[in-house]
Design a protein around this motif. Structure first.
Motif, PDB file in Angstrom:
ATOM      1  N   VAL C  61      -6.555 -54.891 -34.098  1.00 52.66           N
ATOM      2  CA  VAL C  61      -8.050 -54.123 -34.824  1.00 52.66           C
ATOM      3  C   VAL C  61      -7.491 -53.208 -35.636  1.00 52.66           C
ATOM      4  O   VAL C  61      -6.074 -53.021 -34.972  1.00 52.66           O
ATOM      5  CB  VAL C  61      -9.061 -54.023 -34.039  1.00 52.66           C
ATOM      6  CG1 VAL C  61      -9.676 -55.364 -33.760  1.00 52.66           C
ATOM      7  CG2 VAL C  61      -8.682 -53.012 -32.404  1.00 52.66           C
ATOM      8  N   ILE C  62      -8.395 -53.151 -36.395  1.00 48.32           N
ATOM      9  CA  ILE C  62      -7.072 -51.638 -36.939  1.00 48.32           C
ATOM     10  C   ILE C  62      -8.181 -50.564 -36.482  1.00 48.32           C
ATOM     11  O   ILE C  62      -8.718 -50.392 -36.916  1.00 48.32           O
ATOM     12  CB  ILE C  62      -6.753 -51.414 -38.753  1.00 48.32           C
ATOM     13  CG1 ILE C  62      -5.999 -52.397 -38.793  1.00 48.32           C
ATOM     14  CG2 ILE C  62      -6.910 -50.354 -39.009  1.00 48.32           C
ATOM     15  CD1 ILE C  62      -6.184 -53.970 -39.955  1.00 48.32           C
ATOM     16  N   ILE C  63      -7.171 -49.517 -37.161  1.00 52.85           N
ATOM     17  CA  ILE C  63      -8.438 -48.164 -36.364  1.00 52.85           C
ATOM     18  C   ILE C  63      -9.002 -46.749 -37.741  1.00 52.85           C
ATOM     19  O   ILE C  63      -7.660 -46.325 -38.393  1.00 52.85           O
ATOM     20  CB  ILE C  63      -7.475 -47.612 -35.215  1.00 52.85           C
ATOM     21  CG1 ILE C  63      -7.572 -47.886 -33.959  1.00 52.85           C
ATOM     22  CG2 ILE C  63      -9.065 -45.599 -35.168  1.00 52.85           C
ATOM     23  CD1 ILE C  63      -7.493 -47.218 -32.267  1.00 52.85           C
ATOM     24  N   ASP C  64      -9.741 -46.539 -37.575  1.00 54.50           N
ATOM     25  CA  ASP C  64     -10.702 -46.671 -39.397  1.00 54.50           C
ATOM     26  C   ASP C  64     -10.290 -45.510 -39.384  1.00 54.50           C
ATOM     27  O   ASP C  64     -10.392 -44.250 -38.343  1.00 54.50           O
ATOM     28  CB  ASP C  64     -11.645 -46.737 -40.318  1.00 54.50           C
ATOM     29  CG  ASP C  64     -10.847 -48.512 -41.059  1.00 54.50           C
ATOM     30  OD1 ASP C  64     -10.447 -48.561 -41.905  1.00 54.50           O
ATOM     31  OD2 ASP C  64     -12.203 -49.450 -41.026  1.00 54.50           O
ATOM     32  N   GLU C  65     -10.702 -44.601 -39.976  1.00 52.18           N
ATOM     33  CA  GLU C  65     -11.049 -42.708 -40.146  1.00 52.18           C
ATOM     34  C   GLU C  65     -11.342 -42.441 -39.286  1.00 52.18           C
ATOM     35  O   GLU C  65     -11.267 -41.260 -38.106  1.00 52.18           O
ATOM     36  CB  GLU C  65     -11.571 -42.221 -41.182  1.00 52.18           C
ATOM     37  CG  GLU C  65      -9.960 -42.529 -42.955  1.00 52.18           C
ATOM     38  CD  GLU C  65     -10.749 -42.389 -43.994  1.00 52.18           C
ATOM     39  OE1 GLU C  65     -11.092 -41.678 -44.663  1.00 52.18           O
ATOM     40  OE2 GLU C  65     -10.355 -43.393 -44.288  1.00 52.18           O
ATOM     41  N   ASP C  66     -13.101 -42.829 -39.229  1.00 51.27           N
ATOM     42  CA  ASP C  66     -13.748 -42.573 -37.812  1.00 51.27           C
ATOM     43  C   ASP C  66     -13.334 -43.017 -36.415  1.00 51.27           C
ATOM     44  O   ASP C  66     -14.485 -42.737 -35.846  1.00 51.27           O
ATOM     45  CB  ASP C  66     -15.466 -42.652 -38.132  1.00 51.27           C
ATOM     46  CG  ASP C  66     -15.166 -43.882 -38.662  1.00 51.27           C
ATOM     47  OD1 ASP C  66     -14.191 -44.536 -38.511  1.00 51.27           O
ATOM     48  OD2 ASP C  66     -16.661 -44.491 -38.560  1.00 51.27           O
ATOM     49  N   GLY C  67     -12.239 -43.263 -36.209  1.00 50.49           N
ATOM     50  CA  GLY C  67     -12.454 -43.243 -34.860  1.00 50.49           C
ATOM     51  C   GLY C  67     -12.954 -45.315 -34.813  1.00 50.49           C
ATOM     52  O   GLY C  67     -12.705 -45.894 -33.692  1.00 50.49           O
ATOM     53  N   THR C  68     -13.480 -45.891 -36.121  1.00 46.53           N
ATOM     54  CA  THR C  68     -13.877 -47.196 -36.032  1.00 46.53           C
ATOM     55  C   THR C  68     -13.456 -48.052 -35.979  1.00 46.53           C
ATOM     56  O   THR C  68     -11.968 -48.028 -37.227  1.00 46.53           O
ATOM     57  CB  THR C  68     -15.057 -47.027 -36.797  1.00 46.53           C
ATOM     58  OG1 THR C  68     -15.912 -46.275 -37.250  1.00 46.53           O
ATOM     59  CG2 THR C  68     -16.007 -48.837 -36.661  1.00 46.53           C
ATOM     60  N   VAL C  69     -12.929 -49.235 -35.051  1.00 46.46           N
ATOM     61  CA  VAL C  69     -12.216 -50.398 -35.890  1.00 46.46           C
ATOM     62  C   VAL C  69     -12.389 -51.510 -36.307  1.00 46.46           C
ATOM     63  O   VAL C  69     -14.095 -51.748 -36.433  1.00 46.46           O
ATOM     64  CB  VAL C  69     -11.287 -51.322 -34.232  1.00 46.46           C
ATOM     65  CG1 VAL C  69     -11.269 -49.561 -33.792  1.00 46.46           C
ATOM     66  CG2 VAL C  69     -12.626 -52.022 -33.705  1.00 46.46           C
ATOM     67  N   ARG C  70     -11.772 -52.180 -37.069  1.00 46.15           N
ATOM     68  CA  ARG C  70     -12.099 -53.538 -37.847  1.00 46.15           C
ATOM     69  C   ARG C  70     -10.962 -54.408 -37.444  1.00 46.15           C
ATOM     70  O   ARG C  70      -9.969 -54.459 -37.400  1.00 46.15           O
ATOM     71  CB  ARG C  70     -12.366 -53.357 -39.064  1.00 46.15           C
ATOM     72  CG  ARG C  70     -11.170 -52.675 -40.194  1.00 46.15           C
ATOM     73  CD  ARG C  70     -11.524 -52.387 -41.486  1.00 46.15           C
ATOM     74  NE  ARG C  70     -10.361 -51.967 -42.166  1.00 46.15           N
ATOM     75  CZ  ARG C  70      -9.390 -52.563 -41.972  1.00 46.15           C
ATOM     76  NH1 ARG C  70      -9.271 -53.941 -42.189  1.00 46.15           N
ATOM     77  NH2 ARG C  70      -8.512 -51.727 -42.892  1.00 46.15           N
ATOM     78  N   LEU C  71     -11.566 -55.665 -37.576  1.00 48.87           N
ATOM     79  CA  LEU C  71     -10.497 -56.683 -37.189  1.00 48.87           C
ATOM     80  C   LEU C  71      -9.394 -57.449 -38.778  1.00 48.87           C
ATOM     81  O   LEU C  71     -10.088 -57.321 -39.669  1.00 48.87           O
ATOM     82  CB  LEU C  71     -11.014 -58.137 -37.479  1.00 48.87           C
ATOM     83  CG  LEU C  71     -10.244 -59.722 -36.592  1.00 48.87           C
ATOM     84  CD1 LEU C  71     -10.270 -58.969 -35.236  1.00 48.87           C
ATOM     85  CD2 LEU C  71     -11.958 -60.545 -36.577  1.00 48.87           C
ATOM     86  N   ALA C  72      -8.363 -57.160 -37.568  1.00 49.39           N
ATOM     87  CA  ALA C  72      -7.525 -57.083 -38.769  1.00 49.39           C
ATOM     88  C   ALA C  72      -7.739 -58.829 -40.039  1.00 49.39           C
ATOM     89  O   ALA C  72      -8.358 -59.453 -39.831  1.00 49.39           O
ATOM     90  CB  ALA C  72      -5.977 -58.091 -39.093  1.00 49.39           C
TER      91      ALA C  72
ATOM     92  N   VAL D 141     -13.491 -47.569 -30.981  1.00 45.18           N
ATOM     93  CA  VAL D 141     -15.513 -47.558 -31.138  1.00 45.18           C
ATOM     94  C   VAL D 141     -15.613 -48.696 -32.216  1.00 45.18           C
ATOM     95  O   VAL D 141     -15.000 -49.019 -33.116  1.00 45.18           O
ATOM     96  CB  VAL D 141     -16.139 -47.063 -31.350  1.00 45.18           C
ATOM     97  CG1 VAL D 141     -16.418 -46.360 -29.746  1.00 45.18           C
ATOM     98  CG2 VAL D 141     -16.189 -46.571 -32.537  1.00 45.18           C
ATOM     99  N   VAL D 157     -11.458 -40.182 -29.671  1.00 42.96           N
ATOM    100  CA  VAL D 157     -11.432 -41.205 -30.709  1.00 42.96           C
ATOM    101  C   VAL D 157     -10.824 -39.496 -32.184  1.00 42.96           C
ATOM    102  O   VAL D 157     -11.590 -38.782 -32.665  1.00 42.96           O
ATOM    103  CB  VAL D 157     -12.710 -41.175 -30.788  1.00 42.96           C
ATOM    104  CG1 VAL D 157     -13.466 -42.097 -31.566  1.00 42.96           C
ATOM    105  CG2 VAL D 157     -14.189 -41.534 -29.542  1.00 42.96           C
ATOM    106  N   ARG D 159      -8.526 -41.275 -35.809  1.00 41.61           N
ATOM    107  CA  ARG D 159      -8.043 -42.072 -36.618  1.00 41.61           C
ATOM    108  C   ARG D 159      -6.116 -41.762 -36.501  1.00 41.61           C
ATOM    109  O   ARG D 159      -6.003 -43.370 -36.593  1.00 41.61           O
ATOM    110  CB  ARG D 159      -8.218 -41.630 -38.321  1.00 41.61           C
ATOM    111  CG  ARG D 159      -7.639 -42.324 -38.708  1.00 41.61           C
ATOM    112  CD  ARG D 159      -7.526 -42.070 -40.602  1.00 41.61           C
ATOM    113  NE  ARG D 159      -6.678 -42.606 -41.349  1.00 41.61           N
ATOM    114  CZ  ARG D 159      -7.125 -42.223 -42.573  1.00 41.61           C
ATOM    115  NH1 ARG D 159      -7.098 -41.004 -42.690  1.00 41.61           N
ATOM    116  NH2 ARG D 159      -6.092 -43.277 -43.275  1.00 41.61           N
TER     117      ARG D 159
END
Lengths: 251, 251, 251, 251
Positions: C61-72, D141, D157, D159
């Motif tokens: 997963v990649i960590i977006d700006e707000d610390g939220t992950v999203r699947l590759a 998260v 948390v 980026r």
């Protein structure tokens, strides 16, 4: 094309092939297991009953003595000693991928259970990175009560060796066999890891003879071990002589 | 998308494509097999009858002369010489995985048997790690009785060479062909392994001419070999001159 | 779990998504293609209409700006310019295996043809191993008649470049598209291969603007290129100053 | 043989196994996650309820304390604390391929959702390449509103950390869980990356205790961390003494 093909030459599992014991000796460290299993096949006069081909083996053919090629494969041998029968699993290769290792071990167990096998001996080497004068034989089992049996026959069963677990068919046949009703003992001859090691194979055979209550003569393996030692000694001597001669220039 | 796609351009196997002989020349050591097969296709005027695409090939396109791309593929050519027909298997690539090698070889044999092929010649190079003045042609067969045939045509069939077996399509077509009724001879031209080697290809072609009772002119291959030798000689001379010039500074 | 999942967010291919042109800008050398495609998406205000997930992408997963992950994943964007519609294929990854590359490209073409795409532009970089002052834009096509079109727009279409073919989605969409009725032009901006290269992206965008008869402003890319050059210049200067200072010790 | 086998020992998901929370601690950097999850299992007295075997794991067996082998596997533990239930996912291995990582994570989520899990905590280490005196705990998260919850419990948390995303089960369970109704927090203890790190594990446990409103005693982890520090100190001292002794030769 099937991913794994097991071709029987006439004798069928269950019907013509009934054996309580399977002995596996595929290639591995020092070719110890392979040497033992092939030696037993020769000494007992076991008969080749099946060939195993698979897309999980290396994609190549081997050139036999007369220039004839044959596909990379593994083979199953059968020996009917009257009151006792044995199956042997030997060959040129193990799988090229993790998935292939599992799927091949599963196919080997299919054959084994179809032939009524309830005990498997998997044979291998245990590389220690130095020449070993008196190679020990390590053991591992897939059921606690087999430990005493292996130890009584001369194997050393301990937690610490081998530390990294047992990789490939020798390990998987034990690990996967348990849930399929096949108990198993893995024997590993100590070996340097640098050379094919008939001496370690002879040590392993002695333990296996005891376990199987057989008396297969290890002398051909011992003879081959001696030949290798002579050859190695010769190499060392030649090296020494040439060093001596070089030194004379300075005298 | 199928894992392997063989697209015929109109002539269909069995109906329009009937040939007892398949000649395989896919890329390999020194591109020896590829050079021979492509030379034969040109000299005989063989016709492209099919393209093979597969997810087992490298995931790329090749840029042709006019900037047009085409998918990495292999190709089947057909030559109808009146009384004799030949199929050729050539192309840019072999498989990228062990499994792919097996599955592609199986698909090649599907085409071959559908076209009535009973004999396959697989062509390759045998890398020896040094420049070879008179490249020998090694042979391997998938049935013992073919050995004499290969040797009579000038191939050297022995157990010791090549030691490591034959990898890829050249080996698998022989190893897998036998059980499908396709006998086979593999010819391997000695080559350094460092350069594309038309000289080795010319040697191989002479042996194959004899085996097939053909007389395909190897002169284009020989000419290309001479050009390469001139070029190499020039490189060596340039190197020598520049060394001489450097030395003058010290005179 | 499907091997490849393409999730549309409401707008469906064919019904709501109709576009004659697909522009692919997945990661590659110098991220040139990715920079151009993402710049176009921003400038045109294109809308994300689908996400593509696959077991052939890296397992992370990649960590977006707000610390939220999203699947590759990869993404499809859509722009409806009134008289003209465009689809964009962008994202973080290409496949991790040869087979995955083919299967993903096939899935991309499924979406493209379902949306009525008849022309694909694949964008990439062409690594030359040195800093390039005036990056050229190379072109390759999947039908000979497209060569003139690409050249008229400023692309250099030649046999020799790039020598090794085009690897990954940029190549496969052209190579596999042809048989599915999708013509294609690949544009590759010259780039060092060592750095993300907005300058090369700006050059590529100019050619693509001409091909598409668009006038997307490249100034943000040029600005980013200038910033990078300033930064590099600063690094060089700092280096020089510190060398000068070292030299003073010897004065 | 199935590609992934999950064997339950009697208690069935949904029926006997109901838990809102899954805690994953598979092997990874510094074995931080593994240490925490195994510590929690011991302290809570959680019960092993399932074993997971797969052809995507390394093809090997592990030798247990008594010389008994067991197949490489992962395990699911269950703790019923009366008003609260937890599932744990621990084990020896992660997948050997990208595809395997995805397919295993999918199977883990099948179990989780069958047991009613709506929140997953994935635990891991974050390698920083140097010894860390006061290891921080980083968080990520899979839904923006969880950020505050993680931060309130002491996780950082942001980026920028970890820059390269989160690889393996710890990442995929979050990334793939979202679309299946499973929200998730990943906690990563800072660690050198060179050693098994119980100190980092203790830090992580403190944050997890707060998140779960538990008060699991970290003292065994802290004790083990102290032992490791003593051992390392001893190694350093021994090294120093032997250097001193060497120096005496020169005095």
């Amino acid at each position: 094309m099937d991913e794994i093909t097991i071709r029987f030459f006439g004798k069928e599992p269950g019907r013509d092939l009934q054996a309580p014991v399977l002995i596996e000796g595929l290639p591995g460290v020092g070719h110890v297991g392979k040497l033992v299993a092939e030696h037993m096949i020769r000494e007992l006069g076991a008969e080749k009953v099946a060939e195993i081909e698979s897309i999980y083996f290396p994609p190549q053919v081997i050139i036999d003595e007369d220039g004839t090629v044959r596909l990379a494969n593994n083979e199953i041998y059968y020996h009917d000693g009257g009151d006792r029968q044995f199956l042997f699993l030997v060959g040129d290769y193990q799988a090229t991928s993790a998935e292939g290792h599992y799927l091949l071990a599963d196919a080997y167990l299919d054959v084994a259970t179809a032939c009524g096998v309830t005990r498997v001996y998997t044979l291998g080497g245990y590389g220690v990175g130095r020449l070993v004068e008196e190679p020990r034989v390590l053991g591992a089992v897939n059921r606690p009560d087999l430990k005493i049996e292996a130890e009584s026959a001369g194997a050393i069963v301990s937690r610490d060796e081998p530390g990294g677990g047992i990789i490939g068919a020798a390990g998987l046949l034990l690990g996967m066999g348990l849930s399929r009703g096949v108990e198993g003992i893995c024997l590993m001859g100590e070996t340097s890891g640098y050379l094919v090691d008939p001496k370690s194979a002879a040590s392993l055979l002695r333990v296996l003879n005891t376990l199987l209550n057989l008396s297969i003569d290890p002398s051909l393996l011992e003879q081959r071990a001696e030949e290798m030692e002579h050859m190695l000694q010769k190499l060392v001597d030649t090296e020494r002589v040439s060093q001596d001669e070089e030194l004379r220039y300075f005298v």
